[in-house]
Design an enzyme around this catalytic site. Structure first.
Site, short mmCIF file in Angstrom:
data_model
loop_
_atom_site.label_atom_id
_atom_site.label_comp_id
_atom_site.label_asym_id
_atom_site.label_seq_id
_atom_site.Cartn_x
_atom_site.Cartn_y
_atom_site.Cartn_z
CG HIS B 12 -0.39 -0.15 2.53
ND1 HIS B 12 -0.98 -0.86 3.55
CD2 HIS B 12 0.75 0.38 3.07
CE1 HIS B 12 -0.23 -0.76 4.65
NE2 HIS B 12 0.82 -0.02 4.37
CG HIS B 59 1.19 4.38 7.42
ND1 HIS B 59 0.03 3.94 6.82
CD2 HIS B 59 2.13 3.45 7.14
CE1 HIS B 59 0.27 2.79 6.19
NE2 HIS B 59 1.53 2.47 6.38
CD GLU B 240 3.66 -1.66 6.23
OE1 GLU B 240 3.63 -0.47 6.59
OE2 GLU B 240 3.71 -1.97 5.02
#
Lengths: 134, 280
Positions: B12, B59, B240
């Protein structure tokens, strides 16, 4: 995976050139990271750009953290509890991309860093473990 | 009844969103990277899922250091793209599915996953970039989305095995929702990348490709990968990939790989993408 938190954390220090954002760093950098978050708002970005020292005066940061911020010394900021996703608010406000900002932590020129990425990135060989030199 | 039909995993990376937003996907730097999603866009248009349970990480956008939920589920009506420091992306608002989301949240809590429930938040590139990669640039997103945010920033993040088990619990929860819905589950983030320190720029193609392979060949191995292995082998942000295991855990034992794509680099990162179909 180790369930002993001391063993779990001790392994992190063995990775070359890497600062894992542990609870200890999260505590040390709490205000630093929250300062970075404040730059999410356009009006705060304008105040920061208009006068960094006066904007920093509103935040309970250490002298070292303030100096490292003014110098955009991102490795130092990581050592002082900064997290890269929070620090990204600072370099985004400066108009830098992740590649431009990240390359400053590697000691490489941004052109050389970009060339390394285009050639497949940095190999993990030799930078997995300090003690095992692998 | 609602049913999970497929799992999708994808990086992403924020720059993918920017390339899409600025119509740069045909440029030399981006062509091969985006081409790996062409098949996916056609497949999604045929599949027409009703809902995507979209596993991602925030984030430092909706969550700052004040509150750090390990697993959080979005139960709101809609979510706006976050201003991440350079203004919000010009993409459609993300429309939630509060009925399904609250159902899943309740089931998970009874199933001993103590979820944080979010009713209002903005969603950052972690959630909106995968939508762009799978659907391109429509006026409205063609699916409703249940955001599922995982802490992978402050250590310790959840273990891979815990993520897998959460995926299993999500599948049980979806299957007990009375409405007839075609639900996909997406795991996002990764693959190898490190955005900080002198070791920044690390990419491990061999490790990444073994991970892609073992999503079908040997998923039991992936459940047991400790955090320290992700950190050493795939860079500090490669962690992640534990979010992919929520997706994989939700699909059960039998899956068929439909499509795979791997490309280096996009910005600082290795792009990985896979589609897995759930089989009975």
């Amino acid at each position: 995976m180790s369930k002993d938190i001391h063993e779990y954390l001790a392994e992190f220090d063995d990775i070359p050139g890497t600062r894992i954002f542990t609870a200890a760093r999260a505590r040390q950098g709490y205000h630093l990271n929250q300062f970075c978050m404040s730059l999410m708002k356009p009006e705060n970005r304008e105040r920061w750009k208009a006068g960094e020292a006066s904007y920093l005066a509103d935040w309970p940061l250490t002298d070292e953290q303030q100096q490292a911020l003014r110098a955009r010394d991102y490795n130092r900021l990581l050592d002082l509890g900064g997290n890269i996703y929070f620090l990204s608010k600072v370099f985004s406000t400066d108009g830098l991309s992740f590649v431009q900002a990240v390359s400053t932590m590697t000691g490489m020129l941004v052109e050389d860093y970009q060339a390394m990425m285009l050639a497949g990135g940095r190999s993990p060989n030799g930078v997995r473990s300090k003690k095992d030199k692998r | 009844m609602a049913r999970i039909t497929a799992g999708v995993a994808s990086s992403h990376i924020p720059l993918l969103g920017l390339a899409s937003d600025l119509n740069k996907t045909g440029e030399d730097y981006w062509r091969a990277c985006f081409a790996g999603y062409d098949w996916t866009k056609r497949w999604e248009a045929e599949q027409r899922p009703d809902v995507v349970i979209l596993v991602y990480n925030d984030h430092a956008s909706a969550f700052d250091m004040k509150i750090i939920p390990t697993f959080a589920i979005g139960c709101g009506e809609r979510y706006k793209p976050a201003d991440e420091g350079w203004g919000p992306r010009h993409v459609p608002d993300v429309i939630g599915h509060p009925d399904l989301a609250w159902h899943v949240a309740q089931c998970l809590i009874l199933d001993e996953f103590d979820m944080t429930i979010i009713n209002e938040m903005d969603v950052d590139h972690g959630l909106t970039v995968p939508l762009s990669m799978m659907f391109g640039k429509p006026a409205e997103w063609p699916v409703r989305v249940v955001p599922l945010a995982v802490n992978v920033v402050t250590y310790p993040p959840p273990t891979g095995n815990r993520c897998w088990k959460l995926g299993e619990a999500i599948a049980r929860a979806v299957e007990s929702f009375p409405e007839d819905l075609n639900v996909q589950i997406w795991g996002t983030g990764g693959m190898s990348h490190q955005l900080q320190g002198p070791r920044a720029g690390l990419i491990n193609k061999e490790w990444d490709n073994r991970f892609l392979e073992d999503l079908t060949a040997n998923p039991e191995r992936l459940r047991q990968i400790p955090h320290i292995e992700y950190l050493r082998e795939t860079g500090s942000e490669g962690i992640e990939m534990v979010m992919w295991l929520i997706m994989r855990g939700a699909l059960g034992a039998n899956v068929k790989e439909l499509h795979r794509h791997y490309h280096v680099p996009a910005s600082n990162t290795a792009v990985g993408h896979i589609i897995l179909e759930k089989r009975p």
